[in-house]
Write a protein that holds these residues in place. Structure first.
Motif, PDB file in Angstrom:
ATOM      1  N   ALA A  94       0.833  -1.205   0.000  1.00  0.00           N
ATOM      2  CA  ALA A  94       0.000   0.000   0.000  1.00  0.00           C
ATOM      3  C   ALA A  94       0.867   1.255   0.000  1.00  0.00           C
ATOM      4  O   ALA A  94       0.609   2.209  -0.753  1.00  0.00           O
ATOM      5  CB  ALA A  94      -0.930   0.002   1.206  1.00  0.00           C
ATOM      6  N   LEU A  95       1.911   1.259   0.826  1.00  0.00           N
ATOM      7  CA  LEU A  95       2.828   2.408   0.861  1.00  0.00           C
ATOM      8  C   LEU A  95       3.586   2.531  -0.456  1.00  0.00           C
ATOM      9  O   LEU A  95       3.747   3.635  -0.992  1.00  0.00           O
ATOM     10  CB  LEU A  95       3.816   2.252   2.020  1.00  0.00           C
ATOM     11  CG  LEU A  95       3.244   2.405   3.431  1.00  0.00           C
ATOM     12  CD1 LEU A  95       4.261   1.952   4.468  1.00  0.00           C
ATOM     13  CD2 LEU A  95       2.811   3.845   3.686  1.00  0.00           C
ATOM     14  N   ASN A 120       2.698   1.502  -3.481  1.00  0.00           N
ATOM     15  CA  ASN A 120       1.812   1.940  -4.554  1.00  0.00           C
ATOM     16  C   ASN A 120       1.450   3.415  -4.434  1.00  0.00           C
ATOM     17  O   ASN A 120       1.118   4.063  -5.434  1.00  0.00           O
ATOM     18  CB  ASN A 120       0.546   1.085  -4.583  1.00  0.00           C
ATOM     19  CG  ASN A 120       0.844  -0.353  -4.960  1.00  0.00           C
ATOM     20  OD1 ASN A 120       1.853  -0.649  -5.610  1.00  0.00           O
ATOM     21  ND2 ASN A 120      -0.014  -1.273  -4.545  1.00  0.00           N
ATOM     22  N   ASP A 121       1.510   3.958  -3.211  1.00  0.00           N
ATOM     23  CA  ASP A 121       1.297   5.395  -2.999  1.00  0.00           C
ATOM     24  C   ASP A 121       2.588   6.191  -3.140  1.00  0.00           C
ATOM     25  O   ASP A 121       2.616   7.388  -2.853  1.00  0.00           O
ATOM     26  CB  ASP A 121       0.702   5.651  -1.602  1.00  0.00           C
ATOM     27  CG  ASP A 121      -0.757   5.246  -1.510  1.00  0.00           C
ATOM     28  OD1 ASP A 121      -1.404   5.123  -2.571  1.00  0.00           O
ATOM     29  OD2 ASP A 121      -1.245   5.050  -0.374  1.00  0.00           O
ATOM     30  N   GLU A 122       3.654   5.506  -3.582  1.00  0.00           N
ATOM     31  CA  GLU A 122       4.982   6.116  -3.776  1.00  0.00           C
ATOM     32  C   GLU A 122       5.560   6.668  -2.473  1.00  0.00           C
ATOM     33  O   GLU A 122       6.348   7.614  -2.484  1.00  0.00           O
ATOM     34  CB  GLU A 122       4.935   7.200  -4.864  1.00  0.00           C
ATOM     35  CG  GLU A 122       4.534   6.653  -6.222  1.00  0.00           C
ATOM     36  CD  GLU A 122       4.548   7.702  -7.310  1.00  0.00           C
ATOM     37  OE1 GLU A 122       4.810   8.880  -6.997  1.00  0.00           O
ATOM     38  OE2 GLU A 122       4.292   7.346  -8.480  1.00  0.00           O
ATOM     39  N   LYS A 123       5.201   6.049  -1.350  1.00  0.00           N
ATOM     40  CA  LYS A 123       5.784   6.405  -0.058  1.00  0.00           C
ATOM     41  C   LYS A 123       6.927   5.438   0.223  1.00  0.00           C
ATOM     42  O   LYS A 123       6.868   4.584   1.111  1.00  0.00           O
ATOM     43  CB  LYS A 123       4.703   6.347   1.036  1.00  0.00           C
ATOM     44  CG  LYS A 123       3.594   7.377   0.837  1.00  0.00           C
ATOM     45  CD  LYS A 123       2.528   7.276   1.914  1.00  0.00           C
ATOM     46  CE  LYS A 123       1.439   8.323   1.708  1.00  0.00           C
ATOM     47  NZ  LYS A 123       0.358   8.218   2.725  1.00  0.00           N
TER      48      LYS A 123
END
Length: 481
Positions: free
Chosen positions: A34-35, A37-40
């Protein structure tokens, strides 16, 4: 009361540790993905490290962890170990090739970047290729190879890492004039939708201002706009600047020099070598338009994002920001002297080959000043027999060469030319039999050109932070591990 607080903190720590160890691999994977894919990427880094501790040979864990390292300022070179492993074992997601290409791109290894971007193109669908703008990444690598044909040095007065959102607050405008403002006053509706607040240099008693905007509804890239102060002290409607500044890619961070001759700005278009590069375009007062921009070249521009170049009225000192050495979400702000200087060191790039033991690529090289007999540096070949030698200037040096088996030693005086401009010099060291004796020979090829001088310059730039007298040995393959 203090004891109660300490007890609460203790039990909270125990609770969190229990929760941490209770997480399954699937739980960690879900949170990490999830992180990611959010570019975090920075936040995802420790999670993928935990996943790797559970499954060290998982190709996708290696790919994603390696990608995360690209966005950690101190770990960019470490990414190669994981990305190269990921693509070597098979079954990895297609994007692994893209991010391996990005790793080479960010470390000035442009030929390898193009090769991996091209592999990604062969594997991924058109939609994925368009999303990551792979064709443009390849164009930027080609641009970079021509832009780094020469190298010059900046004198850095100061350098500090700060959060991206506040980097401009480190700019001292006392010798520049005006203020830097972030305001909603000049936002378009599309800017509001895109959550874009322009950063504007607001001169004292301005007659005209320049800023970036998405403009009308439906635009997906930023352009440079201007507004003129009207007689009633209001501002005119926004207009795109005329001429050659704007492209089909993002432009941002404009700054008009006080003498009115040049507009400095950042662009992902033109001949950018990667991300935002810094450009300047000449202003024609008669036509109120801008001529063709020129890239400010390495070392102002780099394969990463370089932002908001502001220079004083005397063209002596400037500020700019860059993400080239920063982790995700941060930038380094540089204060530099505008005047550029040629790199003073001399670089010799050579190759060692043995006719006696072809499998032996290991060589130790000590270089001494022929005049003072002082040690200048110690160098080693890489696993393919390549080496880089850096010298403080031209002159006579004694090369003491020894195979790592200790079977063969050799001394030779090398007359290194004084160079008016920086360029790498070519050399070869050979081991062969002569009259039943092992011989080492240094052959200078200083007048020969490299087949791919751009790749050599890129290699030197990548190592440039280490290229100082007595810096020691370099492993030219270390970034590929």
């Amino acid at each position: 009361m203090r004891i109660l607080i300490l007890l609460l903190l203790f039990f909270w720590s125990i609770f969190n540790q229990g929760r941490l160890f209770a997480q399954t691999e699937d739980d960690i994977k879900k949170e990490a993905h999830a992180l990611f894919n959010d570019e975090k990427y920075v936040e995802a880094t420790p999670l993928y490290l935990r996943l790797l501790s559970l499954q060290p040979r998982d190709a996708n864990y290696n790919y994603r962890y390696g990608t995360c390292l690209l966005y950690n300022s101190d770990n960019k070179s470490s990414a190669f170990k994981y990305l190269n492993y990921a693509v070597s074992v098979g079954g990895v997601e297609d994007e692994a090739y893209y991010f391996l290409g990005k790793a080479y791109h960010l470390t000035f290894q442009f030929n390898k970047a193009i090769a991996n971007y091209s592999k990604y193109q062969q594997r991924a669908g058109d939609r994925a290729i368009r999303r990551l703008r792979v064709d443009r990444q390849i164009e930027m690598c080609v641009n970079a190879k021509s832009l780094i044909s020469t190298i010059s040095d900046l004198v850095v007065v100061s350098k500090k890492q700060v959060d991206y959102n506040s980097f401009f607050r480190l700019y001292d405008l006392s010798n520049i004039g005006g203020t830097l403002i972030v305001t909603e006053e000049f936002q378009s509706k599309e800017d509001e939708k895109q959550n874009h607040l322009p950063l504007i240099h607001y001169p004292s008693e301005p007659k005209r201002i320049y800023y970036s905007s998405y403009g009308d509804k439906g635009n997906d890239q930023k352009d440079i706009y201007t507004r003129t102060r009207l007689p009633d002290n209001t501002w005119s409607l926004p207009q795109k600047v005329s001429g050659f500044v704007n492209t089909g890619y993002d432009e941002d961070f404009p700054y008009m020099h006080p003498d009115g001759n040049y507009l400095y700005f950042c662009s992902k278009g033109h001949n950018s070598m990667g991300g935002y590069d810094i450009f300047r375009a000449p202003y024609n007062n008669e036509t109120n338009s801008f001529g063709r921009p020129e890239n400010m070249d390495y070392a102002i521009s780099s394969p990463d994002n370089d932002l908001f170049y502001i220079v004083d009225s005397l063209n002596k000192y400037a500020y700019f920001a860059s993400q080239r050495e920063s982790e995700d979400g941060k930038v380094h702000v540089y204060e530099v002297r505008v005047e550029r200087f040629p790199v003073q060191i001399v670089i010799i790039k050579g190759e060692f080959k043995s006719e006696i033991h072809p499998e032996n690529t290991s060589l130790d090289i000590e270089v001494y000043s022929a005049a003072s007999n002082e040690l200048v540096g110690t160098f080693k070949t890489d696993r393919r027999g390549g080496y880089l030698i850096n010298l403080p200037k031209g002159g006579k040096y004694e090369f003491r060469v020894e195979t790592q088996t200790g079977e063969n030693q050799f001394k030779q005086i090398v007359d290194v030319p004084y160079l008016k401009e920086f360029k790498p010099l070519k050399q070869r060291i050979e081991e062969f039999l002569k009259e039943d004796a092992n011989v080492l020979k240094v052959t200078n090829l200083f007048n020969e050109e490299f087949n791919d001088p751009g790749a050599v310059m890129a290699e030197i730039i990548q190592k440039k932070a280490q290229l100082l007298p007595n810096a020691g040995a370099y492993d030219l393959d270390s970034l590929d591990q």
